[in-house]
Structure formats: C-alpha cells, structure tokens
Design a protein around this motif. Structure first.
Motif, PDB file in Angstrom:
ATOM      1  N   UNK A  38      -5.886 -21.698  -4.543  1.00 23.28           N
ATOM      2  CA  UNK A  38      -7.165 -22.056  -3.923  1.00 23.28           C
ATOM      3  C   UNK A  38      -7.065 -21.956  -2.410  1.00 23.28           C
ATOM      4  N   UNK A  39      -5.971 -22.465  -1.859  1.00 25.44           N
ATOM      5  CA  UNK A  39      -5.757 -22.387  -0.417  1.00 25.44           C
ATOM      6  C   UNK A  39      -5.650 -20.926   0.027  1.00 25.44           C
ATOM      7  N   UNK A  40      -4.904 -20.117  -0.708  1.00 25.72           N
ATOM      8  CA  UNK A  40      -4.753 -18.702  -0.368  1.00 25.72           C
ATOM      9  C   UNK A  40      -6.095 -17.985  -0.441  1.00 25.72           C
ATOM     10  N   UNK A  41      -6.908 -18.318  -1.429  1.00 26.50           N
ATOM     11  CA  UNK A  41      -8.233 -17.700  -1.557  1.00 26.50           C
ATOM     12  C   UNK A  41      -9.128 -18.085  -0.376  1.00 26.50           C
ATOM     13  N   UNK A  42      -9.095 -19.338   0.012  1.00 26.55           N
ATOM     14  CA  UNK A  42      -9.868 -19.783   1.180  1.00 26.55           C
ATOM     15  C   UNK A  42      -9.405 -19.063   2.437  1.00 26.55           C
ATOM     16  N   UNK A  43      -8.112 -18.954   2.613  1.00 22.62           N
ATOM     17  CA  UNK A  43      -7.544 -18.296   3.784  1.00 22.62           C
ATOM     18  C   UNK A  43      -7.981 -16.846   3.845  1.00 22.62           C
ATOM     19  N   UNK A  44      -8.081 -16.198   2.697  1.00 23.67           N
ATOM     20  CA  UNK A  44      -8.494 -14.792   2.639  1.00 23.67           C
ATOM     21  C   UNK A  44      -9.927 -14.600   3.123  1.00 23.67           C
ATOM     22  N   UNK A  45     -10.741 -15.657   3.080  1.00 23.04           N
ATOM     23  CA  UNK A  45     -12.122 -15.575   3.563  1.00 23.04           C
ATOM     24  C   UNK A  45     -12.231 -15.913   5.043  1.00 23.04           C
ATOM     25  N   UNK A  46     -11.102 -16.240   5.668  1.00 23.28           N
ATOM     26  CA  UNK A  46     -11.105 -16.579   7.088  1.00 23.28           C
ATOM     27  C   UNK A  46     -10.999 -18.064   7.385  1.00 23.28           C
ATOM     28  N   UNK A  47     -10.973 -18.876   6.345  1.00 24.91           N
ATOM     29  CA  UNK A  47     -10.862 -20.327   6.552  1.00 24.91           C
ATOM     30  C   UNK A  47      -9.463 -20.681   7.042  1.00 24.91           C
ATOM     31  N   UNK A  48      -9.391 -21.731   7.840  1.00 24.33           N
ATOM     32  CA  UNK A  48      -8.115 -22.285   8.276  1.00 24.33           C
ATOM     33  C   UNK A  48      -7.907 -23.575   7.491  1.00 24.33           C
TER      34      UNK A  48
END
Length: 72
Positions: A38-48
C-alpha cells in the motif's frame, strides 16, 4: 525498538532497507501484498509517506552530509 527503515528517493523506483544496528543497506524486492505494498502504491502516485521518522534529507554525497551540508 526496531531500528530498521524502508527508504526510497523521489524519482527512483527502488526501495531499500537500512538496518541501523547492523549498519547495512540492502535493496528490497517490490512488495506483493500487505501494508508495505500500500505504501509503495501510494509512493508511485507521488505521495510522500512517513511514519516514525523525524529527519530525512537527500544530500549529494557522504562528504556533504559529514560536513553538515544538504540541499534544503
């Protein structure tokens, strides 16, 4: 207290695991499930995503960090 940190640098795809006690940093395979995916998926969208970290900065070199410099 755990002293292991999962890190990545903006603009790069790789995840890394830093074990502070053993003083090692190793690549982490892309997670296939669970909270870390989930964290990796969020990061892939530009989220920190941060949790339990109170300082994280990118520096140009080890020498720059050791001399107290960073790009802020």
């Amino acid at each position: 207290m755990a002293r292991v940190v999962v890190i990545s640098i903006e603009g790069e795809d790789d995840l890394w695991v830093a074990d502070l006690d053993s003083r090692t940093v190793q690549p982490l395979a892309a997670p296939k499930s669970g909270g870390l995916q989930t964290v990796a998926d969020l990061r892939a969208t530009g989220a920190v995503v941060t949790k339990g970290v109170n300082v994280a900065v990118v520096v140009k070199s080890t020498e720059a960090a050791l001399s107290g410099h960073y790009d802020g």
